[in-house]
Design a protein around this motif. Structure first.
Motif, PDB file in Angstrom:
ATOM      1  N   ARG A  48       0.836  -1.197   0.000  1.00  0.00           N
ATOM      2  CA  ARG A  48       0.000   0.000   0.000  1.00  0.00           C
ATOM      3  C   ARG A  48       0.871   1.247   0.000  1.00  0.00           C
ATOM      4  O   ARG A  48       1.885   1.312   0.677  1.00  0.00           O
ATOM      5  N   TYR A  56      -6.909   4.202   3.974  1.00  0.00           N
ATOM      6  CA  TYR A  56      -7.588   3.060   3.370  1.00  0.00           C
ATOM      7  C   TYR A  56      -8.605   2.464   4.328  1.00  0.00           C
ATOM      8  O   TYR A  56      -8.526   2.647   5.544  1.00  0.00           O
ATOM      9  N   ASP A  57      -9.542   1.705   3.761  1.00  0.00           N
ATOM     10  CA  ASP A  57     -10.398   0.886   4.600  1.00  0.00           C
ATOM     11  C   ASP A  57      -9.672  -0.429   4.897  1.00  0.00           C
ATOM     12  O   ASP A  57      -8.518  -0.617   4.498  1.00  0.00           O
ATOM     13  N   SER A  58     -10.348  -1.325   5.591  1.00  0.00           N
ATOM     14  CA  SER A  58      -9.748  -2.631   5.911  1.00  0.00           C
ATOM     15  C   SER A  58     -10.368  -3.745   5.074  1.00  0.00           C
ATOM     16  O   SER A  58     -10.193  -4.921   5.374  1.00  0.00           O
ATOM     17  N   LYS A  59     -11.078  -3.366   4.017  1.00  0.00           N
ATOM     18  CA  LYS A  59     -11.777  -4.336   3.170  1.00  0.00           C
ATOM     19  C   LYS A  59     -10.924  -4.700   1.954  1.00  0.00           C
ATOM     20  O   LYS A  59      -9.786  -4.273   1.817  1.00  0.00           O
ATOM     21  N   ASN A  60     -11.519  -5.501   1.065  1.00  0.00           N
ATOM     22  CA  ASN A  60     -10.808  -5.991  -0.116  1.00  0.00           C
ATOM     23  C   ASN A  60     -10.993  -5.067  -1.315  1.00  0.00           C
ATOM     24  O   ASN A  60     -12.103  -4.636  -1.608  1.00  0.00           O
ATOM     25  N   ASN A  76      -6.374  -2.910  -0.326  1.00  0.00           N
ATOM     26  CA  ASN A  76      -7.544  -2.289   0.300  1.00  0.00           C
ATOM     27  C   ASN A  76      -8.016  -1.141  -0.594  1.00  0.00           C
ATOM     28  O   ASN A  76      -7.476  -0.921  -1.653  1.00  0.00           O
ATOM     29  N   ASN A 109     -16.796  -8.703   1.752  1.00  0.00           N
ATOM     30  CA  ASN A 109     -16.051  -7.468   2.020  1.00  0.00           C
ATOM     31  C   ASN A 109     -15.335  -6.905   0.802  1.00  0.00           C
ATOM     32  O   ASN A 109     -14.256  -6.309   0.912  1.00  0.00           O
TER      33      ASN A 109
END
Length: 256
Positions: free
Chosen positions: A166, A189-193, A217, A240
Motif C-alpha cells: 500500500r 484506506y479501509d480494511s476491506k478488499n 484495500n 467485504n
C-alpha cells in the motif's frame, strides 16, 4: 498544483513497445489456476455513472485464470495486457480499435518495478521513469520527458512511502519561482478488499505513474496537510469487496 491522487477504476492513461523476448523468458512461469479459490473474487465489470446519470461508462474485464487479458469500455476504449510470468510487462491502449499508446514495465529480481516507459502509437517514447527501491520501503521516482534521462528533461521528482503493497504517502518535489516546494499527499484506506486484489501482478503496480492504485484495500481519502482533497464512500458485499463507491460526483458499481 495538486496531482491526480487515486483512481477507483482502472483508468485508461493514454500511453507503452513490445517487451523484449528476454524479459518475457526471464519471468516466464506456468499459470497455476489451482491457486484460485471460490473466495478469490475477480471484478467482472465496473460501471461509472456521473451525477444525475448524464454519463454512464461500463468497463468489462476479461481474464485468463487470474491474469487480466483486457479491459473493454463501452465508450470505445480498450486496454490489452501482456504478462511475463506473473508480472505485467506491457499495456496497449486502443480508442475505437485504433492503437493510441503503449506502456512498458521492467522489474528487478525481487519483482520490484524499476523502469516504466510510455510510447505513442508510432513508437516514440513520450515519458520514462526510473524507480530506486530503498531498503526502508520508500521508492524514489525520477521521471523524464521523452527517452532521455538528462537533468534538463526531468519533469518528475517524487518519493513514495509504502507499507507492504500500500502507498501511504507521496512527496512531490518541485521548484516554483526558484524556491523548492514539497507537496505531501497522505492516503488512508479501509480494511476491506480491493476489487483488484486477486488480479495477478497488480500488487507490483501499487504506484507507477501519478496514481496510487488500490490493489489490496480501498483508498478512502487523500489529504494534503489538513485538507482532504479527495474522498470515497463504499458499500460492500458479504465477502467485504465493494459493491459500489461514491467519489464526488461519480458513482462506481462493481460486479464480480
Amino acid at each position: 498544483m495538486i496531482m491526480k491522487r487515486f483512481s477507483l477504476i482502472l483508468g485508461v492513461a493514454l500511453t507503452t513497445v513490445f517487451a523484449s523476448c528476454s524479459l518475457d523468458e526471464e519471468y516466464d512461469t506456468a499459470e497455476d489456476t489451482s491457486k484460485m479459490s471460490t473466495s478469490s473474487l475477480l471484478v467482472q465489470s465496473i460501471t461509472a455513472t456521473s451525477e444525475r446519470g448524464a454519463t454512464v461508462v461500463t468497463d468489462q474485464y476479461t481474464y485468463n485464470g487470474s491474469k487480466l487479458v483486457k479491459i473493454t469500455s463501452s465508450d470505445g476504449r480498450e486496454v490489452v495486457f501482456t504478462y511475463g510470468g506473473d508480472l505485467i510487462i506491457r499495456k496497449d491502449f486502443y480508442v475505437n480499435n485504433v492503437l493510441n499508446s503503449k506502456e512498458f514495465f521492467q522489474y528487478n529480481r525481487q519483482y520490484q518495478l524499476t523502469n516504466y516507459r510510455r510510447e505513442n502509437s508510432s513508437g516514440t517514447t513520450t515519458y520514462n521513469a526510473i524507480y530506486t527501491n530503498n531498503s526502508d520501503g520508500t521508492v524514489v521516482v525520477k521521471g523524464y520527458s521523452g527517452s532521455s534521462t538528462s537533468p534538463s528533461s526531468q519533469i518528475v521528482n517524487r518519493k513514495v512511502f509504502t507499507a507492504g503493497i500500500r502507498v501511504n504517502k507521496i512527496e512531490n518535489y518541485t521548484v516554483q519561482n526558484g524556491t523548492p516546494v514539497t507537496e505531501v499527499l497522505n492516503y488512508s484506506y479501509d480494511s476491506k478488499n480491493s476489487p483488484f486484489k486477486n488480479i495477478t501482478g497488480f500488487d507490483k503496480l501499487a504506484y507507477y505513474d501519478i496514481t496510487a492504485n488500490s490493489n489490496y484495500n480501498n483508498v478512502q481519502s487523500v489529504s494534503s496537510g489538513t485538507t482532504v482533497v479527495e474522498s470515497a464512500e463504499y458499500a460492500y458485499n458479504g465477502a467485504n469487496y465493494p459493491l459500489s463507491a461514491n467519489k464526488g460526483s461519480v458513482t462506481f458499481d462493481y460486479v464480480y
